[in-house]
Design an enzyme around this catalytic site. Structure first.
Site: not given
Ligand code: GLU
Length: 608
Positions: A112, A416, A434, A455, A458, A479-480, A500-501
């Protein structure tokens, strides 16, 4: 590619004429570029599924030449950096899951992006007005939202830990695609058009992605020599050449002083990243998150992604119901209610564990899931948002204890990319990567051929001490991303993931539900229409889902709203990839048949 096509390709390659980066008209005859794709393939010896035919072909070639799943995954990801540059690339981050057939263990890498060390708590407050920046246009197209990229470090770490190739070898297919170009499809053109205003704001970005002032035409060939050069640099010197030295300096300069065009009206707040932030970046080895569902072991990413805990908690809640016995709308009602509950807990408790105490154990505890399940009325949808549960006090017995609600605003975008690879030895990779929203920050590092992420959007926009996802220097935004590998008796059963977030989480859960409870095949489970309940007043759903189940779900009190957002023209949720491991030893690779223009699934040996 068949032998025949390969030979023909070599012959025609010499005839494709083009110079420089950007798009040129493609010749009318066959060329070496991979454009053919099929969303499903079944066979043996290795398999891959991605959203893109070039990336899948790159992975397959590595597998054919004896590379393993980690090697092939890095090759595919690097190729996606060329062909899907608006979704992923070395300017972004992601999460890598590996099933090691030798040990039977699942390892993960958290790649990340991190916030710069000098990022203040009020970084998202406009110093000019004292008010929060608007999400659009200020935050999404800015230096302030660019996190320190984690993708190059992830590739290097994955290859060191599990691969057989060095970075140089793994980058070769991508370098080739960047130099010889790929054929522009509808999705690439449309994504460029969706971003035109942002891309025009930067000299570097418009030079690369708007050659001659327009989005590349469908059918033209797009080359990215700058990216090929950057990849060659990494191939030769390792990722040190990214995180230290001239490239690191250039990335920091670009963030602090984005190369704006003279006449852009976009505000573009500047960022705080320094070359030291890049030098300090580390991809992290982590234990996976784990849940059991219907006797399967489900492994995902632990925080900093909320993927593993939220997928796991939703499944723990659903595990207490017999969905197979229900009519489909009843099962879907339970799915929507369970994910709303898990999202309430995600908002309250999940952030970067290096900064906040995340109750990962409780969130994935079946007893906690059982207690959360008490909240579900089988006949009636609860009013949303629902309250989070109390992780400090639960015993699996109704009634459940609630905790104080958390302020939540979902600002994750829909972009992503995701890939799934398996090799002949039984190793499996699930990897989601992503640059945040489609087109990331919109800023290309001049002459380097890649976009920087946005990013850090987020993070929660407003700083609140109660919020686990508040901005902190050096922190990873929540993150998801939910790369997921499911084992049955210790052996791979299904690997899957999606972009897809925050809908990533629900797409992964819904696909598992489709496959396991509604008894679809994996390709059917992916193709089926999707809906996403993330603890909001209404359920986001694809139009086909609303057509199929809308009126029945409305009887339960669900309100359904068609998917789609201000940034994209498509009303779709996710773009999943998966591989299922069949009892006869074959693998079924599955990609999207339609979403994002359809993906590419390949196997090494279609028959034995
Ligand atoms: N930023 C999102 C996340 O980390 C991913 C973006 C997307 O999937 O569109 O979960």
């Amino acid at each position: 590619m068949t032998q025949m096509r390969r030979r023909f390709a070599a012959f025609t390659a010499a005839l494709v004429m083009s110079v420089g980066s950007g798009a040129v008209a493609s010749p009318a005859f066959a060329d070496p570029r991979e454009t053919e794709k099929s969303p499903t393939a079944q066979g043996y010896g290795g398999a891959v599924s991605t959203v893109d035919p070039e990336a899948s072909a790159a992975a397959l070639r590595v597998l054919r030449e004896g590379g393993n799943a980690a090697d092939a995954a890095v090759a595919a990801a690097a190729t996606l950096g060329v062909t899907e540059p608006y979704s992923a690339g070395i300017g972004g981050g992601g999460y890598f899951l590996f099933y090691d057939a030798d040990t039977g263990e699942i390892g993960t890498i958290d790649g990340r992006e991190t916030a710069p060390a000098a990022m203040p708590h009020d970084a998202f407050i406009d110093p000019g007005t004292g008010e929060p920046y608007r999400f659009t246009p200020e935050l999404v197209t800015s230096g302030v939202s660019v996190g320190v990229p984690g993708t190059p470090a992830t590739w290097e770490r994955a290859l060191d830990r599990w691969g057989t190739l060095g970075l140089g070898e793994a980058l070769k297919p991508a370098i080739k695609v960047a130099n010889r170009g790929f054929v522009v499809d509808e999705t690439f053109r449309q994504q460029t058009l969706d971003n035109e205003h942002r891309f025009e704001a930067f000299t570097s970005t418009s030079d690369l992605f708007l050659p001659d002032g327009d989005a590349p035409a469908v059918g033209s060939v797009f080359k990215n020599h700058d990216l090929a050069k950057t990849y060659r640099l990494l191939a030769k010197h390792g990722t040190e050449a990214f995180y230290e030295g001239p490239l690191a300096e250039e990335i920091a300069d670009t963030v602090q002083d984005p190369p704006k065009t003279k006449d852009t009206t976009l505000p573009v707040p500047v960022g705080f990243m320094t070359a030291e932030d890049l030098a300090d970046y580390r991809a992290l080895d982590q234990e996976p998150a784990h849940a059991e569902y219907r006797g399967f072991d489900v492994y995902g990413m632990a925080p900093s992604s909320s993927g593993g805990t939220t997928v796991g908690e939703t499944l723990n809640i659903l595990d207490t119901f017999n969905l197979t016995e229900m009519a489909v709308p009843g099962a879907l009602h339970h799915y929507l209610e369970a994910s709303a509950l898990a999202f309430a807990d995600r908002g309250k408790y999940v952030g970067d564990p290096a900064f906040v105490d995340v109750p990962t154990g409780a969130l994935t505890d079946p007893l906690f899931g059982k207690e959360r399940a008490c909240q579900i009325d089988p006949e009636q949808a609860a009013g949303k948002p629902v309250d989070p549960g109390d992780v400090s006090e639960y015993d699996g017995v109704c009634p459940a204890t609630a905790a104080a609600p958390a302020e939540e605003k979902d600002t994750e975008n829909i972009s992503t990319t995701n890939l799934t690879v398996a090799d002949q030895w039984g190793n499996v990779v699930e990897y989601t990567l992503t640059i945040e929203q489609t087109g990331g920050s919109g800023i290309v590092v001049p002459d380097r051929g890649f976009l920087l992420n946005n990013e850090l959007t987020d993070f929660s926009t407003v700083y609140d001490l109660e919020d686990p996802n508040r901005i902190e220097p050096e922190k990873r935004p929540r993150s998801s991303m939910s790369p997921t590998i499911i084992l049955e008796d210790g052996e791979p059963f299904l690997a899957l993931g999606s972009p897809g977030g925050s809908t990533i989480i629900t797409t992964v859960v819904q696909t598992i539900l489709n496959r396991v409870d509604l008894e679809m095949t994996t390709p059917e489970a992916i193709a089926a229409p999707r809906a996403s309940q993330r603890n909001t007043a209404s359920v986001t759903a694809e139009p086909e889902f609303i057509d199929a189940y809308g009126s029945q779900l409305e009887e339960y009190g669900h309100k359904l709203t068609p998917a789609g957002d201000a940034f994209t023209s498509a009303a779709e949720i996710g773009a999943a990839t998966a591989i299922e491991f069949m009892s006869d030893g074959s693998m079924v690779a599955a990609a999207e048949p339609a979403r994002r223009g359809g993906g590419s699934a390949l196997v090494l040996e279609p028959s034995r």
